[in-house]
Design a protein around this motif. Structure first.
Motif, PDB file in Angstrom:
ATOM      1  N   VAL B   1     -27.293 -11.673  43.538  1.00  0.00           N
ATOM      2  CA  VAL B   1     -27.674 -11.855  44.947  1.00  0.00           C
ATOM      3  C   VAL B   1     -26.751 -11.041  45.829  1.00  0.00           C
ATOM      4  N   ARG B   2     -27.239 -10.796  47.027  1.00  0.00           N
ATOM      5  CA  ARG B   2     -26.436 -10.060  47.991  1.00  0.00           C
ATOM      6  C   ARG B   2     -25.471 -11.033  48.662  1.00  0.00           C
ATOM      7  N   LEU B   3     -24.207 -10.683  48.665  1.00  0.00           N
ATOM      8  CA  LEU B   3     -23.185 -11.576  49.215  1.00  0.00           C
ATOM      9  C   LEU B   3     -22.997 -11.339  50.705  1.00  0.00           C
ATOM     10  N   ARG B   4     -22.613 -12.416  51.350  1.00  0.00           N
ATOM     11  CA  ARG B   4     -22.261 -12.298  52.762  1.00  0.00           C
ATOM     12  C   ARG B   4     -21.006 -11.429  52.875  1.00  0.00           C
ATOM     13  N   ARG B   5     -20.934 -10.653  53.940  1.00  0.00           N
ATOM     14  CA  ARG B   5     -19.761  -9.806  54.136  1.00  0.00           C
ATOM     15  C   ARG B   5     -18.504 -10.655  54.338  1.00  0.00           C
ATOM     16  N   PRO B   6     -17.342 -10.205  53.890  1.00  0.00           N
ATOM     17  CA  PRO B   6     -16.108 -10.950  54.193  1.00  0.00           C
ATOM     18  C   PRO B   6     -15.910 -11.003  55.708  1.00  0.00           C
ATOM     19  N   ILE B   7     -15.259 -12.051  56.153  1.00  0.00           N
ATOM     20  CA  ILE B   7     -15.086 -12.227  57.594  1.00  0.00           C
ATOM     21  C   ILE B   7     -14.020 -11.280  58.122  1.00  0.00           C
ATOM     22  N   ASP B   8     -14.319 -10.672  59.252  1.00  0.00           N
ATOM     23  CA  ASP B   8     -13.462  -9.664  59.839  1.00  0.00           C
ATOM     24  C   ASP B   8     -12.874 -10.226  61.125  1.00  0.00           C
ATOM     25  N   LEU B   9     -11.616 -10.615  61.060  1.00  0.00           N
ATOM     26  CA  LEU B   9     -11.002 -11.227  62.247  1.00  0.00           C
ATOM     27  C   LEU B   9     -10.199 -10.181  63.006  1.00  0.00           C
ATOM     28  N   PRO B  10     -10.280 -10.211  64.347  1.00  0.00           N
ATOM     29  CA  PRO B  10      -9.435  -9.305  65.130  1.00  0.00           C
ATOM     30  C   PRO B  10      -7.957  -9.650  64.934  1.00  0.00           C
ATOM     31  N   GLU B  11      -7.121  -8.660  65.200  1.00  0.00           N
ATOM     32  CA  GLU B  11      -5.675  -8.797  64.980  1.00  0.00           C
ATOM     33  C   GLU B  11      -5.096 -10.031  65.686  1.00  0.00           C
ATOM     34  N   ASP B  12      -5.441 -10.237  66.964  1.00  0.00           N
ATOM     35  CA  ASP B  12      -4.821 -11.341  67.723  1.00  0.00           C
ATOM     36  C   ASP B  12      -5.260 -12.698  67.172  1.00  0.00           C
ATOM     37  N   VAL B  13      -6.515 -12.782  66.695  1.00  0.00           N
ATOM     38  CA  VAL B  13      -6.992 -14.046  66.132  1.00  0.00           C
ATOM     39  C   VAL B  13      -6.282 -14.325  64.813  1.00  0.00           C
ATOM     40  N   ARG B  14      -6.094 -13.243  64.019  1.00  0.00           N
ATOM     41  CA  ARG B  14      -5.362 -13.408  62.754  1.00  0.00           C
ATOM     42  C   ARG B  14      -3.951 -13.924  62.995  1.00  0.00           C
ATOM     43  N   GLU B  15      -3.352 -13.346  64.031  1.00  0.00           N
ATOM     44  CA  GLU B  15      -1.997 -13.765  64.407  1.00  0.00           C
ATOM     45  C   GLU B  15      -1.978 -15.261  64.740  1.00  0.00           C
ATOM     46  N   LYS B  16      -2.989 -15.671  65.530  1.00  0.00           N
ATOM     47  CA  LYS B  16      -3.078 -17.084  65.926  1.00  0.00           C
ATOM     48  C   LYS B  16      -3.291 -17.975  64.711  1.00  0.00           C
ATOM     49  N   LEU B  17      -4.080 -17.478  63.766  1.00  0.00           N
ATOM     50  CA  LEU B  17      -4.366 -18.245  62.555  1.00  0.00           C
ATOM     51  C   LEU B  17      -3.076 -18.495  61.775  1.00  0.00           C
ATOM     52  N   HIS B  18      -2.246 -17.454  61.673  1.00  0.00           N
ATOM     53  CA  HIS B  18      -0.953 -17.619  60.999  1.00  0.00           C
ATOM     54  C   HIS B  18      -0.135 -18.684  61.701  1.00  0.00           C
ATOM     55  N   LYS B  19      -0.092 -18.565  63.020  1.00  0.00           N
ATOM     56  CA  LYS B  19       0.731 -19.505  63.775  1.00  0.00           C
ATOM     57  C   LYS B  19       0.208 -20.922  63.617  1.00  0.00           C
ATOM     58  N   ALA B  20      -1.126 -21.069  63.646  1.00  0.00           N
ATOM     59  CA  ALA B  20      -1.714 -22.399  63.502  1.00  0.00           C
ATOM     60  C   ALA B  20      -1.371 -22.976  62.139  1.00  0.00           C
ATOM     61  N   THR B  21      -1.391 -22.107  61.109  1.00  0.00           N
ATOM     62  CA  THR B  21      -1.064 -22.574  59.766  1.00  0.00           C
ATOM     63  C   THR B  21       0.375 -23.055  59.705  1.00  0.00           C
ATOM     64  N   ARG B  22       1.273 -22.264  60.321  1.00  0.00           N
ATOM     65  CA  ARG B  22       2.680 -22.655  60.331  1.00  0.00           C
ATOM     66  C   ARG B  22       2.866 -23.941  61.126  1.00  0.00           C
ATOM     67  N   LEU B  23       2.142 -24.028  62.250  1.00  0.00           N
ATOM     68  CA  LEU B  23       2.201 -25.236  63.077  1.00  0.00           C
ATOM     69  C   LEU B  23       1.797 -26.455  62.258  1.00  0.00           C
ATOM     70  N   GLN B  24       0.756 -26.301  61.435  1.00  0.00           N
ATOM     71  CA  GLN B  24       0.284 -27.418  60.622  1.00  0.00           C
ATOM     72  C   GLN B  24       1.277 -27.783  59.535  1.00  0.00           C
ATOM     73  N   ARG B  25       2.043 -26.792  59.054  1.00  0.00           N
ATOM     74  CA  ARG B  25       3.082 -27.123  58.072  1.00  0.00           C
ATOM     75  C   ARG B  25       4.144 -27.997  58.713  1.00  0.00           C
ATOM     76  N   TRP B  26       4.560 -27.615  59.905  1.00  0.00           N
ATOM     77  CA  TRP B  26       5.551 -28.426  60.632  1.00  0.00           C
ATOM     78  C   TRP B  26       4.996 -29.804  60.909  1.00  0.00           C
ATOM     79  N   SER B  27       3.734 -29.806  61.310  1.00  0.00           N
ATOM     80  CA  SER B  27       3.072 -31.056  61.660  1.00  0.00           C
ATOM     81  C   SER B  27       3.025 -31.978  60.447  1.00  0.00           C
ATOM     82  N   LEU B  28       2.700 -31.409  59.289  1.00  0.00           N
ATOM     83  CA  LEU B  28       2.630 -32.197  58.056  1.00  0.00           C
ATOM     84  C   LEU B  28       4.006 -32.792  57.744  1.00  0.00           C
ATOM     85  N   ALA B  29       5.043 -31.952  57.844  1.00  0.00           N
ATOM     86  CA  ALA B  29       6.406 -32.427  57.561  1.00  0.00           C
ATOM     87  C   ALA B  29       6.770 -33.549  58.534  1.00  0.00           C
TER      88      ALA B  29
END
Lengths: 265, 313
Positions: B1-29
């Motif tokens: 089957v034809r696969l969906r294209r991988p998601i292409d995030l703009p640079e600033d959104v990717r940056e935010k995603l990293h920060k959100a992930t780190r924020l969630q690590r702190w939050s979990l701790a």
């Protein structure tokens, strides 16, 4: 930006390999949290001090402490030698002395009420008694309807020998005397020992089992520990000022009681 | 089957995603530290028990978020041609359902305590050799959890909005419910301190209501998500007019007579169909890419749109 052959960014790679945290980046956020927590804790300490000192808290919803202070502490008790021993209507023993001492600290005298423990707990729940004592353990099922103190002593059920008799290597099939109805019999049966039930335990047996405190007083030498249990007192549910006063008294006398009971504090 | 294209995030959104992930690590701790702190100051107070259970549950959303981060960005495979974005919804469903169930449990228990007029007992603990009434330990412990939950809740909101992240938004809401519960628990303990035995169970009842409301909202939201609801803003201040914006933009193309769209969201992205009545079928093979590109320029959330040519709408 990481790109693949099609020239597209790959969030999967990115999310799996996060760049290491730069100190400056999260410094601001961590500082915010640290300041907030410090401020809240200072506020908390101040608040607690003001309320505890200013409002004479904790208070009893049903004023047990006020009622007992300077008057009478009514204690429901059951026999549990050598902690509580009945002498007519009065009580003697380590635990009885402890209760009497607590009452004295409140400027009160003790009225001892002897009877069935269930009736005593019902009375305690309805505030007809101020305290219930006598062989209560920290695991008492009455926990649900009464306030249980922290343990004032930890007791050990032991097997002991008569002075001068060497202890057996194995308890299996060995005859050991216990008082009729003592729960320690179960532990002996698990050890496959033969329990010899006597109506009243005295110092004349070769081997005996029971609490270390009691056996020491009867002149035995303990050599084997079977199990331990923590002894507590019960007071009416939710009477927190009364409970606080009692628990502080118990903590102050914990060592003395343990020593009197022949246990390590 | 034809696969969906991988998601292409703009640079600033990717940056935010990293920060959100780190924020969630702190939050979990932090949430784990809250569970420990509350555990050591737990007495027979109903409200404290409710807060304890809620704090344990509050560990789930950041943990689920971090776990889903490992799954959701995986590239589509032959077996999962649409990718793994829905992983978020599943994690979210699990935590929402458990939140709801425990809210009901707390509510029942505290109401029965009130009705049976059971008086809460709080004893004494030994702190560095000092004998201290446990109530005085509960209040600082609760204030510790409240301060962190309040801060984390506030910090997460803009990330939820900018990343269009339902799970993060729900987590921020849960933090809000947590600190409000902590506040009512403090009132309950103070009530016990001055001899109002009912204050504790009443506070626990409020906490129960708060948790049930939160759980119910989350369950409904995640069910709507899974039922392909139209894209909705996850946080206040987010634009919710994705259908209108896309329709307007496409209708301005010179080869388009009329256009309508049908959109849904999976995870952070918005996907769906664009129905077009074309003026001409010339170069029809390249039109789909054209529409996808202009949609992405409009907003990074549009992904994998299908262009369908129709005679009339």
């Amino acid at each position: 930006m990481a790109t693949n052959a099609a020239g597209r960014a790959r969030p999967p790679e990115a999310s799996r390999r996060l760049p290491s945290t730069t100190p400056a980046e999260w410094h601001g956020f961590r500082k915010t949290v640290a300041v907030a927590i410090r401020r809240f804790l200072c506020l908390a300490a101040a608040l607690v001090l003001v309320i505890a000192e200013g409002c004479d808290a904790p208070r009893d919803p049903r004023k047990t402490l006020e009622r007992v202070r300077g008057h009478v502490l009514t204690a429901g008790v059951s026999e549990d030698p050598p902690f509580i021993v009945r002498r007519g209507n009065e009580a003697d023993g380590i635990e009885a002395d402890l209760i009497r001492g607590f009452a004295r600290e409140l400027g009160a005298t003790v009225t001892w009420v002897w009877g069935s423990q269930e009736q005593q707990f019902l009375a305690l729940h309805g505030l007809q008694l101020d305290l219930v004592a006598g062989g209560l353990t920290a695991k008492t099922p009455w926990k649900a309807s009464a306030a249980i103190t922290r343990p004032f002593v930890e007791l050990h059920e032991v097997v002991a020998t008569h002075r001068g008799i060497p202890p057996p290597v194995d308890l299996k099939a060995v005859e050991i005397a216990i008082e009729e109805g003592d729960p320690v019999g179960e532990a002996l049966e698990k050890e496959k020992a033969h329990a010899k039930r006597v109506p009243h335990l005295d110092g004349s047996e070769m081997l005996a089992a029971g609490t270390r405190t009691r056996l020491l007083r009867l002149g035995y030498l303990p050599f084997r520990e079977l199990k331990s249990e923590e002894r507590v007192l019960a007071v009416p549910q939710g009477e927190n000022a009364f409970l606080e006063a009692l628990e502080k008294y118990l903590a102050a006398h914990h060592e003395a009681v343990s020593r009197a009971a022949g246990e390590e504090p | 089957v034809r696969l969906r294209r991988p998601i292409d995030l703009p640079e600033d959104v990717r940056e935010k995603l990293h920060k959100a992930t780190r924020l969630q690590r702190w939050s979990l701790a932090f949430m784990i530290s809250c569970v420990v702190v509350i555990y050591f100051s737990l007495g027979q107070s109903q409200a404290m028990k409710a807060v304890f259970i809620e704090d344990i549950l509050a560990v789930i959303p950041p943990a689920a978020y971090l776990l889903s981060q490992h799954v959701r960005w995986r590239e589509p495979t032959q077996r999962h041609p649409y990718g793994f974005q829905r992983a978020v919804a599943l994690a979210f469903l699990a935590s929402a359902a458990s939140l709801l169930a425990l809210g009901v449990f707390i509510l029942i228990e505290s109401v029965t305590t009130l009705l049976k007029r059971e008086h809460p007992t709080i004893g004494v603990i030994s702190v560095f050799g000092h004998q201290l009434w446990l109530g005085w330990v509960m209040i600082p412990a609760l204030l510790y959890t409240i301060s962190g939950e309040y801060t984390f809740g506030r910090v997460k909101q803009p990330y939820a909005r900018d990343l269009h992240d339902t799970a993060l938004a729900a987590d921020a809401r849960m933090n809000r419910a947590d600190w409000m519960s902590g506040g009512s628990a403090i009132l309950g303990v103070l009530g016990i301190a001055i001899g109002w035995w009912w204050a504790d169970a009443l506070a626990a009842t409020f906490i129960g209501v708060e948790i049930v409301r939160d759980g119910w909202k989350n369950v409904i939201e995640v069910l709507r998500d899974l039922m392909d609801e139209r894209p909705m803003p996850v946080e206040e201040g987010e634009r919710g007019d994705w259908a209108e914006r896309l329709r307007d933009r496409v209708s301005r193309l010179d080869w388009v007579t009329d256009v309508d769209v049908r959109l849904r969201e999976t995870g952070n992205i918005i996907t769906g169909e664009v129905y077009v009545v074309p003026k001409t079928t010339d170069a029809i093979a390249t039109r789909c890419d054209e529409v996808e590109k202009l949609a992405r320029d409009l907003d990074w959330r549009y992904h994998d749109l299908s262009l369908i040519a129709v005679e009339k709408l």
